[in-house]
Design a protein around this motif. Structure first.
Motif: not given
Length: 87
Positions: A11-15, A26-29, A33-36
């Protein structure tokens, strides 16, 4: 790109960095469910990493408090254009 051997908290946002530019994963949730990714149009420098991390924290906070902007307009880089008039 960043080291993928260490996993981020769910659920975290990753740089991340790709081709010398910063982006946020961005988190998939929140993306069905997709990677964005949100591309920040910032070069990979220590100063810009701080800006990207601040943006990631803002998004995580908005998700937590149910005010996430799914259009991503709130989080996209603001481009300031200057009009130069020739005489």
């Amino acid at each position: 790109m960043t080291d993928t051997s260490s996993r981020a908290k769910k659920g975290s946002v990753v740089v991340q960095t790709r081709s010398g530019r910063l982006r946020l994963q961005l988190p998939r949730q929140i993306c069905g469910g997709d990677r964005k990714y949100l591309y920040l149009n910032l070069s990979d420098t220590p100063e810009n990493w701080e800006l990207a991390q601040a943006k990631a924290q803002l998004i995580e906070s908005d998700i937590k408090f149910e005010r996430f902007d799914s259009t991503l307009k709130k989080y996209k880089p603001q481009i300031h254009l200057t009009v130069i008039e020739t005489i």
